[in-house]
Design a protein around this motif. Structure first.
Motif, PDB file in Angstrom:
ATOM      1  N   ALA A 293      22.875  61.482  59.605  1.00 54.69           N
ATOM      2  CA  ALA A 293      22.880  62.714  60.401  1.00 54.69           C
ATOM      3  C   ALA A 293      24.308  63.131  60.738  1.00 54.69           C
ATOM      4  CB  ALA A 293      22.066  62.519  61.674  1.00 54.69           C
ATOM      5  N   GLU A 294      25.153  62.165  61.098  1.00 54.20           N
ATOM      6  CA  GLU A 294      26.544  62.475  61.402  1.00 54.20           C
ATOM      7  C   GLU A 294      27.272  62.987  60.158  1.00 54.20           C
ATOM      8  OE1 GLU A 294      30.561  60.463  63.416  1.00 54.20           O
ATOM      9  OE2 GLU A 294      28.715  59.277  63.203  1.00 54.20           O
ATOM     10  N   ASN A 295      26.987  62.359  59.018  1.00 54.62           N
ATOM     11  CA  ASN A 295      27.610  62.812  57.768  1.00 54.62           C
ATOM     12  C   ASN A 295      27.211  64.242  57.438  1.00 54.62           C
ATOM     13  OD1 ASN A 295      28.698  60.256  57.513  1.00 54.62           O
ATOM     14  ND2 ASN A 295      27.199  59.557  56.011  1.00 54.62           N
ATOM     15  N   LEU A 296      25.925  64.536  57.589  1.00 57.49           N
ATOM     16  CA  LEU A 296      25.444  65.879  57.284  1.00 57.49           C
ATOM     17  C   LEU A 296      26.076  66.909  58.208  1.00 57.49           C
ATOM     18  CD1 LEU A 296      23.585  67.696  55.632  1.00 57.49           C
ATOM     19  CD2 LEU A 296      21.745  67.170  57.257  1.00 57.49           C
ATOM     20  N   GLU A 297      26.184  66.580  59.484  1.00 59.28           N
ATOM     21  CA  GLU A 297      26.831  67.501  60.419  1.00 59.28           C
ATOM     22  C   GLU A 297      28.285  67.754  60.027  1.00 59.28           C
ATOM     23  OE1 GLU A 297      26.166  65.759  64.294  1.00 59.28           O
ATOM     24  OE2 GLU A 297      24.613  67.243  64.698  1.00 59.28           O
ATOM     25  N   TRP A 298      28.986  66.697  59.615  1.00 58.41           N
ATOM     26  CA  TRP A 298      30.380  66.857  59.193  1.00 58.41           C
ATOM     27  C   TRP A 298      30.487  67.762  57.967  1.00 58.41           C
ATOM     28  CZ3 TRP A 298      33.232  65.941  54.799  1.00 58.41           C
ATOM     29  CH2 TRP A 298      34.622  65.962  54.938  1.00 58.41           C
ATOM     30  N   LEU A 299      29.603  67.565  57.012  1.00 59.19           N
ATOM     31  CA  LEU A 299      29.619  68.394  55.810  1.00 59.19           C
ATOM     32  C   LEU A 299      29.421  69.866  56.155  1.00 59.19           C
ATOM     33  CD1 LEU A 299      27.494  66.103  53.467  1.00 59.19           C
ATOM     34  CD2 LEU A 299      29.916  66.659  53.158  1.00 59.19           C
ATOM     35  N   LEU A 300      28.503  70.132  57.062  1.00 61.11           N
ATOM     36  CA  LEU A 300      28.212  71.512  57.439  1.00 61.11           C
ATOM     37  C   LEU A 300      29.328  72.128  58.261  1.00 61.11           C
ATOM     38  CD1 LEU A 300      24.487  70.882  58.352  1.00 61.11           C
ATOM     39  CD2 LEU A 300      25.266  72.431  56.547  1.00 61.11           C
ATOM     40  N   ARG A 301      29.955  71.306  59.071  1.00 62.46           N
ATOM     41  CA  ARG A 301      30.997  71.815  59.977  1.00 62.46           C
ATOM     42  C   ARG A 301      32.370  71.881  59.315  1.00 62.46           C
ATOM     43  NH1 ARG A 301      30.615  68.016  63.336  1.00 62.46           N
ATOM     44  NH2 ARG A 301      32.438  66.827  62.671  1.00 62.46           N
ATOM     45  N   GLU A 302      32.712  70.855  58.524  1.00 63.19           N
ATOM     46  CA  GLU A 302      34.075  70.725  58.013  1.00 63.19           C
ATOM     47  C   GLU A 302      34.226  71.106  56.540  1.00 63.19           C
ATOM     48  OE1 GLU A 302      36.528  70.069  59.979  1.00 63.19           O
ATOM     49  OE2 GLU A 302      35.396  69.502  61.769  1.00 63.19           O
ATOM     50  N   LYS A 303      33.359  70.612  55.708  1.00 58.07           N
ATOM     51  CA  LYS A 303      33.552  70.829  54.269  1.00 58.07           C
ATOM     52  C   LYS A 303      32.925  72.129  53.778  1.00 58.07           C
ATOM     53  CE  LYS A 303      33.425  68.543  49.780  1.00 58.07           C
ATOM     54  NZ  LYS A 303      33.106  67.315  49.022  1.00 58.07           N
ATOM     55  N   PHE A 304      31.757  72.468  54.310  1.00 61.72           N
ATOM     56  CA  PHE A 304      31.054  73.672  53.858  1.00 61.72           C
ATOM     57  C   PHE A 304      30.689  74.568  55.047  1.00 61.72           C
ATOM     58  CE2 PHE A 304      29.849  70.228  50.847  1.00 61.72           C
ATOM     59  CZ  PHE A 304      30.451  70.736  49.696  1.00 61.72           C
ATOM     60  N   PRO A 305      31.680  75.006  55.811  1.00 66.98           N
ATOM     61  CA  PRO A 305      31.378  75.747  57.047  1.00 66.98           C
ATOM     62  C   PRO A 305      30.745  77.108  56.810  1.00 66.98           C
ATOM     63  CG  PRO A 305      33.728  75.826  56.584  1.00 66.98           C
ATOM     64  CD  PRO A 305      33.138  74.849  55.614  1.00 66.98           C
ATOM     65  N   ASN A 306      30.886  77.643  55.610  1.00 63.67           N
ATOM     66  CA  ASN A 306      30.388  78.992  55.341  1.00 63.67           C
ATOM     67  C   ASN A 306      29.312  79.023  54.266  1.00 63.67           C
ATOM     68  OD1 ASN A 306      32.331  80.210  57.154  1.00 63.67           O
ATOM     69  ND2 ASN A 306      33.885  79.764  55.588  1.00 63.67           N
ATOM     70  N   GLU A 307      28.753  77.855  53.950  1.00 62.24           N
ATOM     71  CA  GLU A 307      27.762  77.776  52.882  1.00 62.24           C
ATOM     72  C   GLU A 307      26.373  77.460  53.424  1.00 62.24           C
ATOM     73  OE1 GLU A 307      28.374  78.571  49.877  1.00 62.24           O
ATOM     74  OE2 GLU A 307      30.552  78.474  49.740  1.00 62.24           O
ATOM     75  N   LYS A 308      25.368  77.881  52.659  1.00 62.98           N
ATOM     76  CA  LYS A 308      23.976  77.518  52.948  1.00 62.98           C
ATOM     77  C   LYS A 308      23.633  76.290  52.104  1.00 62.98           C
ATOM     78  CE  LYS A 308      21.137  81.099  53.441  1.00 62.98           C
ATOM     79  NZ  LYS A 308      20.444  82.378  53.127  1.00 62.98           N
ATOM     80  N   VAL A 309      22.984  75.309  52.713  1.00 61.17           N
ATOM     81  CA  VAL A 309      22.875  73.976  52.125  1.00 61.17           C
ATOM     82  C   VAL A 309      21.419  73.555  51.958  1.00 61.17           C
ATOM     83  CG1 VAL A 309      23.473  71.539  52.421  1.00 61.17           C
ATOM     84  CG2 VAL A 309      25.101  73.322  53.118  1.00 61.17           C
ATOM     85  N   ILE A 310      21.092  73.056  50.773  1.00 62.42           N
ATOM     86  CA  ILE A 310      19.794  72.433  50.492  1.00 62.42           C
ATOM     87  C   ILE A 310      19.957  70.929  50.652  1.00 62.42           C
ATOM     88  CG2 ILE A 310      17.992  72.063  48.768  1.00 62.42           C
ATOM     89  CD1 ILE A 310      19.114  74.637  47.361  1.00 62.42           C
ATOM     90  N   VAL A 311      19.073  70.292  51.389  1.00 62.40           N
ATOM     91  CA  VAL A 311      19.086  68.843  51.570  1.00 62.40           C
ATOM     92  C   VAL A 311      17.930  68.236  50.772  1.00 62.40           C
ATOM     93  CG1 VAL A 311      18.800  66.962  53.227  1.00 62.40           C
ATOM     94  CG2 VAL A 311      20.177  68.969  53.830  1.00 62.40           C
ATOM     95  N   TRP A 312      18.247  67.280  49.900  1.00 62.59           N
ATOM     96  CA  TRP A 312      17.256  66.612  49.032  1.00 62.59           C
ATOM     97  C   TRP A 312      17.115  65.175  49.515  1.00 62.59           C
ATOM     98  CZ3 TRP A 312      15.347  68.220  43.871  1.00 62.59           C
ATOM     99  CH2 TRP A 312      14.681  67.198  43.182  1.00 62.59           C
ATOM    100  N   ALA A 313      15.941  64.815  50.034  1.00 60.84           N
ATOM    101  CA  ALA A 313      15.750  63.469  50.586  1.00 60.84           C
ATOM    102  C   ALA A 313      14.253  63.179  50.701  1.00 60.84           C
ATOM    103  CB  ALA A 313      16.428  63.356  51.957  1.00 60.84           C
TER     104      ALA A 313
END
Length: 443
Positions: free
Chosen positions: A292-312
């Motif tokens: 969950a922390e990793n996903l939040e970082w990805l959304l906040r820092e690496k892809f702040p302006n992208e829409k993201v599909i999560v596969w799990a």
């Protein structure tokens, strides 16, 4: 140093299944007492059953090449302006689910502007490694084959997504970027490069621990051992690695939220998950909090302006799992539960679980298919008209129309096992497959 595919597959099987429960383990966690299953007439037989019977939306196909997306438009409307869509699967041997998810990925990418796919996979390899490779078909295909879990990379039903569709998007103006959020850093790229990457990063920060004998003779070899599986069963070494990683994280406080800082947290967490693998509940919760922390970082820092599909897996993306289930043993802090505990995350996410009525499942590491458990007579799966081979039910709309609803009902949400929960709180919607089919192994 690169480990062979045979060794990698064996390591992947051991380390992934140490935390990803097999069906028999899942049964121990989720199967309910017989008495409970036979006395649920008061649960879920009112508002939710009528809603499902009246609001089931048929889906025409799960085939990835079925390009007429008209039947998926109601899913698109349900997703609305959500920035994150999480796609689950009951188990990792659900071939029909992989096909359905591939078609959904294509729809979300082409029609809804989702340009990142985040896999339940190696946080180092699928970030630092992915960023380095040339974005050419052969390079992309090989990298994904080596750095995603075998359950997907060797599956025929995932081949269209991994080896055709994702590479093909790099011939367009809207490539589908790949990332990963799992703290289990042991696939092909990590054993070869993680130790050097961490050493280079830490020497640039010049923290005190880097100048110690323990750093060179204990910490760095332990990082390599963790990624290559050498520390499995060595609790003393794993505990030492956790402690040393914790010390480094403390000394890196001013670098908080940098990728290198978070990577140290993933090393620490993976060591803890490996050490506690026999305690299924503790290992799952430790792993999922970090995801969950990793996903939040990805959304906040690496892809702040992208829409993201999560596969799990369904379990990993489940919301409100600590409160929505009838029985205590089913209440875990899964990734989705931790992630959605932040109201802003919850408001920007649509969680789509997958469910099925009957059929067989088999992941590519298993020797033979197994029949999936039958749904209970009064369960969700039997509320879906049998005329529908595939269907969609929007729980989010139900919650909006029935804000005080809090009843339990049966559904096979995790691992094809029946469980009592207010599933409308766990998933925002359900993609239903009447007949599950096994995942077939690629040659």
């Amino acid at each position: 140093m690169c480990i062979s595919h045979a060794t990698a597959d064996g390591l992947a099987r051991l380390m992934h299944e140490a935390v990803e429960p097999k069906s028999n383990i899942m049964k121990k966690i989720y199967i309910l007492p017989l008495l409970a299953l036979t006395s649920i007439s008061s649960y879920g037989q009112g508002q939710i059953k009528k809603y499902v019977e009246s609001n089931t939306i048929p889906i025409n196909s799960i085939q990835p090449d079925f390009a007429d997306y008209t039947d998926l438009e109601q899913i698109g409307k349900a997703v609305g302006d959500a920035r994150i869509v999480m796609l689950g699967e009951q188990g990792h041997g659900d071939g029909a689910a992989f096909l359905a998810k591939t078609r959904l990925v294509k729809y979300l990418h082409e029609q809804k502007g989702f340009n990142v796919i985040a896999f339940e996979g190696d946080f180092f390899g699928l970030n630092a490694g992915w960023d380095e490779i040339p974005k050419e078909k052969e390079q992309i295909s090989k990298f994904l084959y080596d750095n995603l879990y075998t359950i997907w990379t060797r599956s025929k039903q995932c081949s269209d997504l991994l080896y055709d569709y994702i590479p093909s998007t790099y011939q367009t103006n809207t490539p589908l970027q790949v990332t990963g959020f799992d703290n289990k850093v042991y696939l092909d790229h990590s054993p070869r490069y993680l130790k050097t990457y961490i050493d280079t990063y830490l020497r640039q920060t010049d923290i005190p621990f880097v100048n110690t004998k323990a750093y060179q003779e204990e910490f760095l070899p332990a990082v390599e051992g963790l990624t290559k599986g050498w520390l499995i069963g060595k609790d003393t070494e794993l505990r030492s690695l956790e402690d040393q990683a914790g010390l480094i994280i403390h000394q890196l406080e001013e670098h908080r939220n940098q990728y290198g800082w978070l990577l140290l947290k993933n090393i620490q967490t993976f060591a803890a998950v490996t050490r506690t693998a026999r305690n299924q509940r503790e290992a799952n919760e430790t792993r999922d909090r970090q995801m969950a922390e990793n996903l939040e970082w990805l959304l906040r820092e690496k892809f702040p302006n992208e829409k993201v599909i999560v596969w799990a897996a369904n379990a990993h993306i489940s919301k409100n799992a600590t409160t929505a289930f009838k029985f205590e043993k089913s209440r875990l802090n899964w990734m989705g539960t931790v992630f959605a505990s932040d109201s802003l995350n919850e408001a920007s996410t649509y969680v789509l679980g997958l469910a099925s009525r009957s059929g067989f499942h088999q992941n590519v590491l298993q020797p033979a298919p197994s029949k999936v458990n039958s749904p209970q007579k009064k369960g969700f799966e039997n509320w879906i008209d049998k005329v529908h081979q595939y269907a969609f039910v929007d729980f989010k709309r139900f919650r909006k129309d029935n804000p005080t609803y809090s009843d339990y009902f049966l559904m096979k949400g995790f691992g094809h096992n029946n469980d009592l929960a207010d599933w409308t709180q766990v998933f925002d919607g359900i993609f239903f497959i009447s007949e599950m089919t096994p995942s077939e192994k690629m040659n």
